[in-house]
Design a protein around this motif. Structure first.
Motif, short mmCIF file in Angstrom:
data_model
loop_
_atom_site.label_atom_id
_atom_site.label_comp_id
_atom_site.label_asym_id
_atom_site.label_seq_id
_atom_site.Cartn_x
_atom_site.Cartn_y
_atom_site.Cartn_z
N SER A 22 4.80 -25.58 42.85
CA SER A 22 4.93 -24.59 43.92
C SER A 22 3.65 -23.81 44.14
O SER A 22 2.86 -23.59 43.23
CB SER A 22 6.07 -23.61 43.58
OG SER A 22 7.29 -24.30 43.47
N ASP A 23 3.49 -23.37 45.37
CA ASP A 23 2.37 -22.54 45.78
C ASP A 23 2.44 -21.17 45.09
O ASP A 23 3.54 -20.63 44.87
CB ASP A 23 2.45 -22.38 47.31
CG ASP A 23 1.45 -21.41 47.85
OD1 ASP A 23 0.27 -21.79 47.96
OD2 ASP A 23 1.84 -20.26 48.16
N LEU A 148 14.10 -23.62 45.72
CA LEU A 148 14.17 -24.75 46.67
C LEU A 148 14.12 -24.24 48.11
O LEU A 148 13.41 -24.80 48.95
CB LEU A 148 15.46 -25.56 46.46
CG LEU A 148 15.49 -26.51 45.28
CD1 LEU A 148 16.88 -27.11 45.15
CD2 LEU A 148 14.45 -27.60 45.42
N ASP A 149 14.88 -23.19 48.40
CA ASP A 149 14.91 -22.63 49.76
C ASP A 149 13.55 -22.13 50.20
O ASP A 149 13.17 -22.28 51.37
CB ASP A 149 15.93 -21.48 49.86
CG ASP A 149 17.37 -21.95 49.75
OD1 ASP A 149 17.64 -23.16 49.85
OD2 ASP A 149 18.24 -21.07 49.53
N LEU A 150 12.79 -21.54 49.30
CA LEU A 150 11.47 -21.02 49.64
C LEU A 150 10.45 -22.13 49.88
O LEU A 150 9.43 -21.90 50.54
CB LEU A 150 10.97 -20.08 48.54
CG LEU A 150 11.65 -18.72 48.48
CD1 LEU A 150 11.26 -17.99 47.20
CD2 LEU A 150 11.33 -17.89 49.70
N GLN A 151 10.73 -23.32 49.39
CA GLN A 151 9.82 -24.46 49.58
C GLN A 151 9.86 -24.97 51.03
O GLN A 151 8.95 -25.65 51.46
CB GLN A 151 10.20 -25.61 48.64
CG GLN A 151 10.24 -25.28 47.19
CD GLN A 151 8.89 -25.01 46.58
OE1 GLN A 151 7.87 -25.51 47.03
NE2 GLN A 151 8.86 -24.21 45.55
N LYS A 152 10.95 -24.66 51.73
CA LYS A 152 11.14 -25.20 53.10
C LYS A 152 10.22 -24.56 54.10
O LYS A 152 9.80 -23.47 54.05
CB LYS A 152 12.60 -25.00 53.53
CG LYS A 152 13.54 -25.78 52.66
CD LYS A 152 14.95 -25.48 53.02
CE LYS A 152 15.90 -26.17 52.05
NZ LYS A 152 17.27 -25.88 52.30
#
Length: 152
Positions: A22-23, A148-152
């Motif tokens: 992740s970033d 997961l939601d923040l990856q979108k």
């Protein structure tokens, strides 16, 4: 009351793997979300102490580019001092979660620590030791889905 011990759920490994991919700023947002998710446990015991809430806001402010990393890190230290000042396990873990969330501005790896402390809050806040592992798993499931939601 029986002393409740923290035992992490199996999904923690999946969380750590996803976090590695992740970033940095996504991790900071996720860590602040994890800390905010359990902040009420600290506020219940120390309603006048704003240091953990300020640490969470500092982490978000850093993501928005409104403050430098050094300010977010200072807020992290203050939140950890708040944790040191309280002897209630769930409240202490909530303050530590907020501290690590803000410290994510300095080192991305702190995000996973923020999530682990938030999971500890779920464990320590449980009144029934038989329910501790399910409460921890529920918190970890929420954390994984949030990342997961923040990856979108």
């Amino acid at each position: 009351m029986e002393n409740i011990k923290f035992r992490d759920s199996k999904i923690s490994k999946s969380i750590a793997e996803l976090a590695k991919k992740s970033d940095h700023k996504i991790l900071a947002l996720w860590a602040t979300d994890c800390a905010e998710h359990v902040l009420s446990y600290f506020m219940e015991y120390c309603p006048e102490d704003s240091r953990p809430r300020e640490a969470i806001e500092a982490g978000r402010s850093w993501v928005r580019g409104e403050i430098p990393m050094t300010e977010a890190r200072a807020a992290a230290f203050a939140s950890h001092a708040a944790a040191h000042d309280i002897d209630q396990p769930a409240a202490c873990a909530a303050a530590r979660a907020a501290g690590h969330a803000s410290a994510t501005a300095h080192v991305a790896g702190n995000a996973v620590h923020a999530a682990t402390y938030a999971a500890k809050v779920a464990t320590y806040a449980t009144l029934d030791p038989a329910e501790a592992s399910s409460c921890t798993a529920k918190e970890r499931d929420w954390q994984y889905q949030r990342l997961l939601d923040l990856q979108k």
